[in-house]
Design a protein around this motif. Structure first.
Motif, PDB file in Angstrom:
ATOM      1  N   GLU A   3      -7.783   6.954   0.486  1.00 29.27           N
ATOM      2  CA  GLU A   3      -6.858   6.866   1.614  1.00 29.27           C
ATOM      3  C   GLU A   3      -6.869   5.491   2.254  1.00 29.27           C
ATOM      4  OE1 GLU A   3      -6.460  10.247   4.204  1.00 29.27           O
ATOM      5  OE2 GLU A   3      -5.234  10.805   2.497  1.00 29.27           O
ATOM      6  N   ARG A   4      -7.269   4.494   1.457  1.00 29.66           N
ATOM      7  CA  ARG A   4      -7.203   3.141   2.002  1.00 29.66           C
ATOM      8  C   ARG A   4      -5.755   2.816   2.350  1.00 29.66           C
ATOM      9  NH1 ARG A   4      -9.726  -0.020  -2.722  1.00 29.66           N
ATOM     10  NH2 ARG A   4      -8.863   1.815  -3.736  1.00 29.66           N
ATOM     11  N   PRO A   5      -5.544   2.172   3.486  1.00 33.60           N
ATOM     12  CA  PRO A   5      -4.160   1.870   3.863  1.00 33.60           C
ATOM     13  C   PRO A   5      -3.526   0.894   2.871  1.00 33.60           C
ATOM     14  CG  PRO A   5      -5.717   0.774   5.334  1.00 33.60           C
ATOM     15  CD  PRO A   5      -6.519   1.678   4.458  1.00 33.60           C
ATOM     16  N   ASP A   6      -2.270   1.114   2.575  1.00 34.49           N
ATOM     17  CA  ASP A   6      -1.504   0.201   1.726  1.00 34.49           C
ATOM     18  C   ASP A   6      -1.218  -1.061   2.557  1.00 34.49           C
ATOM     19  OD1 ASP A   6       0.345  -1.183   0.329  1.00 34.49           O
ATOM     20  OD2 ASP A   6       1.685   0.517  -0.030  1.00 34.49           O
ATOM     21  N   PRO A   7      -1.736  -2.203   2.131  1.00 39.68           N
ATOM     22  CA  PRO A   7      -1.547  -3.419   2.935  1.00 39.68           C
ATOM     23  C   PRO A   7      -0.082  -3.819   3.040  1.00 39.68           C
ATOM     24  CG  PRO A   7      -2.537  -3.942   0.818  1.00 39.68           C
ATOM     25  CD  PRO A   7      -2.466  -2.443   0.893  1.00 39.68           C
ATOM     26  N   GLY A   8       0.739  -3.290   2.153  1.00 40.42           N
ATOM     27  CA  GLY A   8       2.164  -3.577   2.271  1.00 40.42           C
ATOM     28  C   GLY A   8       2.564  -4.812   1.497  1.00 40.42           C
ATOM     29  N   ILE A   9       3.793  -4.782   1.082  1.00 43.54           N
ATOM     30  CA  ILE A   9       4.326  -5.841   0.223  1.00 43.54           C
ATOM     31  C   ILE A   9       4.350  -7.195   0.926  1.00 43.54           C
ATOM     32  CG2 ILE A   9       6.474  -6.617  -0.883  1.00 43.54           C
ATOM     33  CD1 ILE A   9       5.473  -4.443  -2.544  1.00 43.54           C
TER      34      ILE A   9
END
Ligand SMILES: *Cc1c(COP(=O)(O)O)cnc(C)c1O
Length: 226
Positions: A3-9
């Motif tokens: 469930e690590r946060p997606d750092p985002g594009i």
């Protein structure tokens, strides 16, 4: 559970750009002399739209037909580069779609491209792919044949060769391959070097890359192989 946060594009892109800048400065180079090519092969629509929204405008694709589906309807303002092997019978489609073809590596393809360019009335910017590791399964002209091949492209077709491109063997240190590509470019009066991927783009910048082709460090691991 993962469930690590997606750092985002956008954040991923900022990080890659910052590392390119740092690598360029450390090598005494102008960071603006290195282009980031976002390798969008196999990506679904959402991450692609997110990447476009960041302002990224240079994209790399490795298959002609897949690229057509993904890009033909939104070519405006985007620079598209073909970074995968090109079959001679797809030369016409490739010339129509791509701004840059980075994988010119054999006489038969050169002839097909010349014919396609004449018909289309335009010529993409061209890179010669060099098989620096001389791997049997890999595309690219052999290093010892590169000078003669480049000379023939210039002489026989009047092609202005913008750059050289390589994909080093995965199991070897990339540095010597980048150095070899730079050396072949220099002795042939070619200014641009497409080299470096997610694992080694900073090293490539150190060795003179003018464009790095980055996929997974921007988009995350691919769901299926390219
Ligand atoms: C897929 C691909 C890349 C990007 O690879 P990553 O390791 O995901 O950055 C770069 N160059 C070529 C030719 C590729 O096919």
């Amino acid at each position: 559970m993962d469930e690590r946060p997606d750092p985002g594009i956008a954040e991923a892109r900022s990080k890659v750009l910052a590392r390119i800048t740092a690598a360029a400065k450390a090598a005494g180079r102008n960071p603006a002399s290195v282009d980031l090519v976002a390798v969008s092969k196999t990506q679904p629509e959402e991450p692609l739209a997110a990447m476009l929204a960041t302002g990224q405008r240079i994209f790399g694709e490795n298959r002609v037909q897949e690229a057509q589906v993904r890009w033909a309807w939104r070519r405006q303002g985007v620079e598209l580069r073909l970074i995968g092997p090109l079959q001679s019978n797809k030369a016409r489609e490739a010339v129509a779609l791509f701004d840059v073809i980075e994988t010119l590596d054999r006489a038969k393809l050169a002839a097909a491209l010349a014919e396609a360019c004449a018909k289309a009335g335009k010529t993409p910017r061209l890179y010669v792919q060099v098989n620096t590791g001389e791997e049997a399964q890999k595309a690219g002209i052999a290093p010892r044949e590169a000078d003669a091949f480049i000379a023939s492209l210039r002489r026989d077709y009047g092609f202005a060769i913008e750059g050289l491109m390589c994909i080093p063997p995965v199991e070897e240190p990339a540095g010597p391959h980048f150095a070899l590509l730079a050396k072949i470019a220099a002795r042939n009066g070619i200014g641009k070097l497409s080299m470096g991927m997610s694992a080694d783009y900073e090293l490539a910048v150190q060795f003179g890359a003018t464009s790095v082709r980055v996929g997974s460090a921007l988009f995350g691991e691919r769901v299926r192989p390219g």
